[in-house]
Design an enzyme around this catalytic site. Structure first.
Site, PDB file in Angstrom:
ATOM      1  N   HIS A   1       0.842  -1.200   0.000  1.00 16.82           N
ATOM      2  CA  HIS A   1       0.000   0.000   0.000  1.00 16.82           C
ATOM      3  C   HIS A   1       0.877   1.250   0.000  1.00 16.82           C
ATOM      4  O   HIS A   1       1.950   1.269   0.597  1.00 16.82           O
ATOM      5  CB  HIS A   1      -0.943  -0.011   1.205  1.00 16.82           C
ATOM      6  CG  HIS A   1      -1.889  -1.165   1.182  1.00 16.82           C
ATOM      7  ND1 HIS A   1      -2.619  -1.543   2.285  1.00 16.82           N
ATOM      8  CD2 HIS A   1      -2.227  -2.025   0.198  1.00 16.82           C
ATOM      9  CE1 HIS A   1      -3.375  -2.596   1.967  1.00 16.82           C
ATOM     10  NE2 HIS A   1      -3.142  -2.903   0.707  1.00 16.82           N
TER      11      HIS A   1
ATOM     12  N   HIS B   1      -9.701  -3.734  -6.802  1.00 14.10           N
ATOM     13  CA  HIS B   1      -9.143  -4.914  -7.463  1.00 14.10           C
ATOM     14  C   HIS B   1      -9.162  -6.149  -6.560  1.00 14.10           C
ATOM     15  O   HIS B   1      -8.474  -7.120  -6.841  1.00 14.10           O
ATOM     16  CB  HIS B   1      -7.727  -4.648  -8.001  1.00 14.10           C
ATOM     17  CG  HIS B   1      -6.782  -4.016  -7.028  1.00 14.10           C
ATOM     18  ND1 HIS B   1      -6.185  -2.797  -7.280  1.00 14.10           N
ATOM     19  CD2 HIS B   1      -6.330  -4.409  -5.828  1.00 14.10           C
ATOM     20  CE1 HIS B   1      -5.399  -2.483  -6.264  1.00 14.10           C
ATOM     21  NE2 HIS B   1      -5.466  -3.446  -5.375  1.00 14.10           N
ATOM     22  N   ASN B   2      -9.953  -6.129  -5.494  1.00 17.15           N
ATOM     23  CA  ASN B   2     -10.179  -7.310  -4.645  1.00 17.15           C
ATOM     24  C   ASN B   2     -11.644  -7.324  -4.221  1.00 17.15           C
ATOM     25  O   ASN B   2     -11.975  -6.928  -3.108  1.00 17.15           O
ATOM     26  CB  ASN B   2      -9.307  -7.259  -3.376  1.00 17.15           C
ATOM     27  CG  ASN B   2      -7.898  -7.763  -3.580  1.00 17.15           C
ATOM     28  OD1 ASN B   2      -7.412  -7.861  -4.695  1.00 17.15           O
ATOM     29  ND2 ASN B   2      -7.220  -8.083  -2.491  1.00 17.15           N
TER      30      ASN B   2
ATOM     31  N   SER C   1       3.312   4.825 -13.489  1.00 15.12           N
ATOM     32  CA  SER C   1       2.003   4.178 -13.477  1.00 15.12           C
ATOM     33  C   SER C   1       1.210   4.697 -14.672  1.00 15.12           C
ATOM     34  O   SER C   1       1.685   5.535 -15.433  1.00 15.12           O
ATOM     35  CB  SER C   1       1.278   4.467 -12.150  1.00 15.12           C
ATOM     36  OG  SER C   1       2.001   3.925 -11.061  1.00 15.12           O
TER      37      SER C   1
ATOM     38  N   GLU D   1       1.285   8.210  -3.574  1.00  9.61           N
ATOM     39  CA  GLU D   1       2.343   8.617  -4.500  1.00  9.61           C
ATOM     40  C   GLU D   1       1.966   9.908  -5.223  1.00  9.61           C
ATOM     41  O   GLU D   1       0.916   9.976  -5.876  1.00  9.61           O
ATOM     42  CB  GLU D   1       2.576   7.490  -5.511  1.00  9.61           C
ATOM     43  CG  GLU D   1       3.895   7.541  -6.246  1.00  9.61           C
ATOM     44  CD  GLU D   1       4.158   6.231  -6.989  1.00  9.61           C
ATOM     45  OE1 GLU D   1       4.498   5.234  -6.319  1.00  9.61           O
ATOM     46  OE2 GLU D   1       4.006   6.208  -8.223  1.00  9.61           O
TER      47      GLU D   1
ATOM     48  N   LYS E   1       5.211   5.228   2.042  1.00  7.41           N
ATOM     49  CA  LYS E   1       5.055   3.802   2.306  1.00  7.41           C
ATOM     50  C   LYS E   1       5.107   3.576   3.813  1.00  7.41           C
ATOM     51  O   LYS E   1       5.444   4.472   4.583  1.00  7.41           O
ATOM     52  CB  LYS E   1       6.211   3.015   1.666  1.00  7.41           C
ATOM     53  CG  LYS E   1       6.247   3.048   0.158  1.00  7.41           C
ATOM     54  CD  LYS E   1       5.253   2.108  -0.463  1.00  7.41           C
ATOM     55  CE  LYS E   1       5.638   0.665  -0.266  1.00  7.41           C
ATOM     56  NZ  LYS E   1       4.732  -0.268  -0.974  1.00  7.41           N
TER      57      LYS E   1
ATOM     58  N   ALA F   1       1.697  -4.252 -11.947  1.00  8.93           N
ATOM     59  CA  ALA F   1       2.774  -4.996 -12.581  1.00  8.93           C
ATOM     60  C   ALA F   1       2.774  -6.460 -12.152  1.00  8.93           C
ATOM     61  O   ALA F   1       3.062  -7.351 -12.945  1.00  8.93           O
ATOM     62  CB  ALA F   1       4.118  -4.351 -12.239  1.00  8.93           C
ATOM     63  N   GLY F   2       2.468  -6.724 -10.892  1.00 10.28           N
ATOM     64  CA  GLY F   2       2.505  -8.087 -10.381  1.00 10.28           C
ATOM     65  C   GLY F   2       3.902  -8.470  -9.907  1.00 10.28           C
ATOM     66  O   GLY F   2       4.898  -8.087 -10.521  1.00 10.28           O
TER      67      GLY F   2
ATOM     68  N   HIS G   1      -4.118  -5.561 -12.266  1.00  9.83           N
ATOM     69  CA  HIS G   1      -4.218  -4.500 -11.256  1.00  9.83           C
ATOM     70  C   HIS G   1      -2.896  -3.772 -11.067  1.00  9.83           C
ATOM     71  O   HIS G   1      -2.808  -2.888 -10.205  1.00  9.83           O
ATOM     72  CB  HIS G   1      -4.731  -5.059  -9.933  1.00  9.83           C
ATOM     73  CG  HIS G   1      -3.708  -5.776  -9.098  1.00  9.83           C
ATOM     74  ND1 HIS G   1      -2.847  -6.718  -9.596  1.00  9.83           N
ATOM     75  CD2 HIS G   1      -3.427  -5.699  -7.764  1.00  9.83           C
ATOM     76  CE1 HIS G   1      -2.078  -7.184  -8.623  1.00  9.83           C
ATOM     77  NE2 HIS G   1      -2.405  -6.579  -7.502  1.00  9.83           N
TER      78      HIS G   1
END
Length: 507
Positions: A220, A346-347, A405, A223, A497, A425-426, A423
């Site tokens: 999480h 995205h969840n 992004s 940015e 972060k 880059a993974g 959702h």
């Protein structure tokens, strides 16, 4: 977990392929990804996809190019069913989401490092980071008490809740879902479910409510971005509808339902696992994370209610963070104005029209997206009457701070992926592996070279850009497959972060 040979993916196009369903029973698994992306799927991810596809009631399963092994179902998958709900293909961070705040601030106004550092500090005074952190750890946070907390998780972004928190009422129109209701379509049932949970499961509900307006840990982040709208007619006209401003500052946020969502999801996994054990029901792939419930049962109703409570928390959490971020910018640079571009999950499992593969629909069903983002193009029936009916809605995809992004918009080809895209880059490297393999100085020097500030004394190695797949390669898969097109690129100027150097466990 049994090994699976990656060569079982059969190419159907430059960026599409399929994996036969177990026993060739039903529709094959759809795979989105170029050759290089398909070759990068690990054996565990593919086996999890096969296990999830074999669950009762599943009619479609999609692997997006950012897919990687998760708990039960892969992160980066989409699962559809008209008859069942499945906690695994939603995950433990219910409604983990992205949001983007656009400001009217020209890019050069945040060029100075002193200004950016002041903005970081002003934001941290309002929005806590780190597991378990809440309003008490940020002196300018909004204080949310019991009465308002109950309304937030049962009403979502209602006008009453937004007004009480000082959030612009119009921001609710720029949410994928501003509010979630119980299985029977009411907020009253959610309130009853919350009462039961507080009595039987969550004695610390009020403590969890104090996490509204906070980021948490893991992947999480908040940015600060510079928006670069692509130089073509479609991108410019779409950006205008979205409210994006070229060469101006925006703010991208990634977080979810925090401790409340995790507790709700964990409780559901435990309850369903107990039922499966008591009733001796076989688990798909013998994986305890792939429990499920047929629609209309008490178990399904309770899962949908708990998911709605967590989703409402996540919605209000995001909107509050954006209001606090705007307030922080206005403190450091008076006169700045900002507006929400979009908030998208995205969840989540959503009741949607299920595509039939021929431009039409096969009625309604539940679309479960785990690390996957909804992608409705222009003209999709579900966008009728919204701000984005003629363009498609904004798709917010984080890459990594140094790669940037992107904001995208769906194309008609998204039908082939159950109107979904990746959702982000993974991950290509697990958290512990990244912590062992990556060099701290190299990670930190990359941020210095890119002139990106952070709030971290040392940037967490398990969240370093090198721990993620090549973002441009992932995007190339999405575009080549015809799922979505770029509208704007986002260039990071600073990152917030969890500054704790220890390993974190978020998905």
């Amino acid at each position: 977990m049994p090994e699976t040979n990656p060569t079982q993916i059969h190419a159907t196009g430059e960026a599409t392929g399929f994996i036969p369903a177990p026993g060739n029973d039903g529709k094959p698994i759809t795979v989105i990804g170029t050759n290089s992306i398909r070759a990068g799927f690990d054996a565990t991810c593919l086996q999890q996809a096969l296990n999830a596809r074999s669950a009762p009631g599943v009619t479609d399963l999609v692997l997006n190019p950012d897919a990687h092994a998760g708990y039960g179902a892969p992160v980066g998958c989409v699962l559809t069913s008209p008859t069942h709900v499945y906690p695994g293909p939603v995950g433990v961070d219910i409604k983990c989401s992205m949001s983007f705040l656009q400001m009217d601030l020209p890019a050069d106004q945040v060029a100075d490092k002193t200004v950016r550092r002041a903005l970081i500090n002003a934001i941290l005074e309002r929005t806590p980071t780190g597991p378990g952190r809440g309003q008490r750890s940020a002196r300018k946070a909004r204080k949310v008490g019991e009465e308002l907390g109950i309304k937030a998780v049962t009403q979502g972004a209602s006008a009453e809740v937004l007004h009480a928190l000082g959030i612009p009422i119009e921001w609710a129109q720029r949410c994928e879902d501003a509010a979630h209701v119980a299985h029977d379509g009411t907020a009253d049932t959610l309130a009853l479910r919350l009462d039961w949970l507080r009595t039987n499961q969550f004695s610390n509900f009020l403590e969890k409510i104090t996490q509204l307006g906070s980021y948490g840990g893991g992947n999480h982040f908040g940015e600060c971005e510079i928006v670069r709208v692509l130089d073509n007619d479609r991108a410019r006209s779409t950006a205008n509808v979205f409210g994006l401003r070229d060469n101006c500052v925006g703010f991208l946020s990634h977080c979810g339902s925090r401790g409340l969502g995790h507790a709700l999801a964990s409780g559901q996994f435990r309850a369903l696992q107990h039922k499966f054990a008591a009733w001796d029901i076989p688990l798909p792939g013998d994986d305890k994370e792939l429990v499920y419930a047929p629609l209309g049962t008490v178990e399904a109703d309770e899962y949908l209610d708990d998911m709605a409570l967590g989703a409402n928390f996540a919605t209000v959490n995001h909107l509050l963070i954006n209001a606090l971020v705007l307030e922080a910018f206005q403190e450091i640079i008076p006169g700045v104005k900002g507006s929400l571009v979009y908030f998208i999950s995205h969840n989540i499992a959503r009741k949607e029209l299920l595509p039939n593969g021929h431009g039409g629909f096969n009625g309604e069903g539940w679309v479960h997206r785990k690390g996957a983002t909804r992608a409705f193009p222009a003209g999709h029936p579900s966008l009728a009457g919204t701000l984005f009916a003629d363009t498609g809605h904004p798709i917010l995809l984080p890459g990594n701070p140094t790669a940037g992004s992107v904001v995208m918009v769906a194309d008609p080809g998204a039908e082939k992926s159950a109107y979904s895209v990746n959702h982000g880059a993974g991950r290509c490297m697990g958290r512990k592996a990244a912590d062992r393999a990556l060099d701290q100085k190299t990670v930190d020097d990359e941020f210095v070279a890119s002139d990106i500030l952070t709030n971290c004394r040392v940037y967490p190695k398990d969240e370093a850009p090198a721990a993620y797949k090549n973002f441009d390669a992932v995007l190339d898969s999405v575009k080549t497959a015809g799922l979505a097109s770029e509208v704007a690129r986002l260039k990071a100027r600073f990152v917030i972060k969890d500054a704790d150097a220890s390993l974190r466990g978020a998905a």
